[in-house]
Design an enzyme around this catalytic site. Sequence first.
Site, mmCIF file in Angstrom:
data_model
loop_
_atom_site.group_PDB
_atom_site.id
_atom_site.type_symbol
_atom_site.label_atom_id
_atom_site.label_comp_id
_atom_site.label_asym_id
_atom_site.label_seq_id
_atom_site.Cartn_x
_atom_site.Cartn_y
_atom_site.Cartn_z
ATOM 1 N N ASP A 60 -1.241 7.252 9.857
ATOM 2 C CA ASP A 60 -1.973 6.693 10.767
ATOM 3 C C ASP A 60 -0.944 5.498 11.521
ATOM 4 O OD1 ASP A 60 -1.013 4.749 8.690
ATOM 5 O OD2 ASP A 60 -3.028 3.918 8.584
ATOM 6 N N HIS A 66 1.004 4.397 7.256
ATOM 7 C CA HIS A 66 1.283 4.757 6.124
ATOM 8 C C HIS A 66 1.627 6.516 5.825
ATOM 9 C CE1 HIS A 66 -1.944 1.635 5.859
ATOM 10 N NE2 HIS A 66 -1.221 1.423 4.597
ATOM 11 N N SER A 74 0.848 -1.257 0.063
ATOM 12 C CA SER A 74 0.021 -0.108 -0.132
ATOM 13 C C SER A 74 0.862 1.085 -0.044
ATOM 14 C CB SER A 74 -1.091 -0.074 1.152
ATOM 15 O OG SER A 74 -0.179 0.001 2.402
#
Length: 266
Positions: A204, A207, A15
């Site tokens: 968070d 990320h 991600s």
Amino acid sequence: MAATVQDAIMLLGDSLTQGGYELNGFAAKLAHVYNRKMDVINRGFSGYNTDWILPVFEQVLYTPCFATQHEQQHVPKVRLLVIWFGANDAAPPPKDQHVPLDRFRANLRKLLWMVRSPESPRYSPDTRIVLMTPPPVNTAQRERAQRAKSPLKELDRDFEMTRRYAEAVGEVGQQESVPVVDLWGKLYDAAGRKEESLEEFLTDGLHLNEKGYAVVFNELDKTIKVNYPKYHYDNMQSVFAYSFDILANNPDKYMELTKKRSAFPE
């Protein structure tokens, strides 16, 4: 038939890579500086670890750029491959994403073998590889983000474990003679070596935000420039002539002037 598109940089990761096209993300910045020189192909797979990416990579990542050896003469090439894993592999067991450290190292070596070994059907001698370490995590910030979800989720990352996986990337890079971007060290240093200060670079606790991606771009840029100067955008030319070249060399000859040329000056 000869290829009519540019060669490419491929970004392979989880991600953190997939989010690289967010506002001022590192992939967006790469696409900007390599505009008309090399395409930037984002192959980021949110949630993936190195176990799960191997069969995807074997399927050529849905692009002709990693063709078989027989096909490669007819397609554009991946000139730079940036491999960025570890953030999910480092999820503490019994999390499903967890990959044991020894297997994580072996998986990275397998990815390198698939590109660099003449015995591999995807052998690509023109491809240069960069490894990147996972960034550090901010467990307090991550726990707050997890508890804010519905349904509530528990903390799923560990600061020290992620550090060990970052070190493993460095070890593989050293053993395999592949340059490594030490994002764990660079971001931790930028945070004054305080875990709580990492919040400045993270959304968070896991990320990256715009400021974090700026560090990624700058460090990757420097690594390419030092290790693979031929593939740095400063040393490449547009694969098609710029408009001022046409104007300076008689606009009536634009058909000839706009023929595709190599991005790498002789």
